[in-house]
Design a protein around this motif. Structure first.
Motif, PDB file in Angstrom:
ATOM      1  N   GLU A  50      15.286  -0.138 -83.748  1.00 18.02           N
ATOM      2  CA  GLU A  50      14.077  -0.660 -83.114  1.00 18.02           C
ATOM      3  C   GLU A  50      14.334  -2.062 -82.553  1.00 18.02           C
ATOM      4  O   GLU A  50      14.937  -2.904 -83.218  1.00 18.02           O
ATOM      5  CB  GLU A  50      12.925  -0.718 -84.125  1.00 18.02           C
ATOM      6  N   GLN A  98      19.381  -0.382 -87.821  1.00 10.03           N
ATOM      7  CA  GLN A  98      18.077   0.104 -87.366  1.00 10.03           C
ATOM      8  C   GLN A  98      18.105   0.203 -85.853  1.00 10.03           C
ATOM      9  O   GLN A  98      18.936  -0.388 -85.197  1.00 10.03           O
ATOM     10  CB  GLN A  98      16.948  -0.824 -87.826  1.00 10.03           C
ATOM     11  N   GLU A 149      11.730   1.920 -73.129  1.00  7.64           N
ATOM     12  CA  GLU A 149      10.912   1.020 -73.942  1.00  7.64           C
ATOM     13  C   GLU A 149      10.751  -0.347 -73.284  1.00  7.64           C
ATOM     14  O   GLU A 149       9.684  -0.971 -73.354  1.00  7.64           O
ATOM     15  CB  GLU A 149      11.542   0.861 -75.325  1.00  7.64           C
TER      16      GLU A 149
END
Length: 270
Positions: A20, A18, A56
């Motif tokens: 994230e 993933q 981010e």
């Protein structure tokens, strides 16, 4: 006192399955950053592929890309330092790959470059998911003459990879490293490229001593930076070959190992 934390991305900051950043990891990094600690991401990815993580986490300063082969100023998106494959060697390698029409991706500066005939390769399509990450060029030989090349990734069946390596060895002249990264892929890059060397460069630029650096990683390409840091941290999901070079083994990536390391060495006493 730790003043700089270098963090690998795949297998460390995020799980391979993933993309994230978990909330605990994001929180720990932001707490460390708020304390004035420099956070530097360091990865085998090129800049545009890792840019989303830089944004981010709201990081400013340096990003160490292509396993340290290119150091980028993230605010200006300009290259501060890079390792380059000589253009004549690049030309010879491209000719070797052309013999069997072997798909290849050229890592050059901030982006990746691919010829249209290889644009539908599954690896290329995957990398195209990132904005501005993959650029098409009609003639890679012309591109290589006019631009610095930092790495070439060749993509073919594993049994053919060995043949490619054997063909390139005579022209490498000790200036190239070749290693299998992903299955059915081989990375070819300057022997001067290492995460440790680029981390030492960034720390020196910022006036930070080795003992004030913590590095966190999981793969064998991370070993050089673990050795270059005052505190080398291996993820719990690391290979044993990596763990033996670490000062501390944190939890695995799926248990927020980066957050655990930051809490253990920095946040618990503040």
């Amino acid at each position: 006192m730790i003043k700089l934390i270098a963090i690998d991305i795949d297998g460390t900051l995020v799980d391979y399955n993933q993309s994230e950043i978990s909330r605990p990891v994001k929180f720990a990094i932001r707490k460390a950053r708020d304390l004035g600690i420099e956070i530097v991401l360091i990865s085998g990815r090129n800049y545009y592929s890792m840019k989303k993580f830089v944004s981010e986490l709201n990081l400013h300063g340096a990003a160490l890309t292509i396993n340290g082969g290119v150091v980028v100023n993230t605010d200006q998106e300009k290259i501060m330092r890079e390792s380059i494959i000589p253009s004549d060697v690049v030309e010879k390698m491209l000719k070797i790959l052309d013999q069997d029409q072997t798909p290849r991706i050229v890592f050059s500066g901030l982006a990746l470059y691919v010829e249209p005939k290889y644009a539908q390769h599954e690896t290329v399509r995957y990398l195209m998911k990132e904005k501005d990450n993959v650029l098409l060029v009609e003639d890679m030989f012309i591109h290589a003459k006019n631009n610095n090349v930092n790495k070439i990734m060749a993509m073919t069946q594993n049994e053919k990879i060995a043949e490619i390596i054997d063909k390139i060895k005579p022209i490498s002249k000790g200036i190239l490293n070749m290693e299998r990264g992903l299955d059915n892929h081989v990375d070819i890059y300057p022997s001067s490229t290492s995460k440790g060397a680029s981390l030492a460069y960034v720390a020196k630029q910022k006036g930070i001593d080795k003992h004030e650096v913590m590095a966190i990683g999981d793969a064998e390409t991370d070993i050089s930076m673990l050795l270059e840091a005052g505190v080398g941290v291996a993820m719990g999901n690391s290979l044993s070959s990596v763990c033996k070079h670490a000062d501390f083994i944190t939890k695995p990536v799926w248990e927020d190992g980066v957050a655990h390391a930051i809490e253990t060495f920095i946040l618990k006493d503040r």
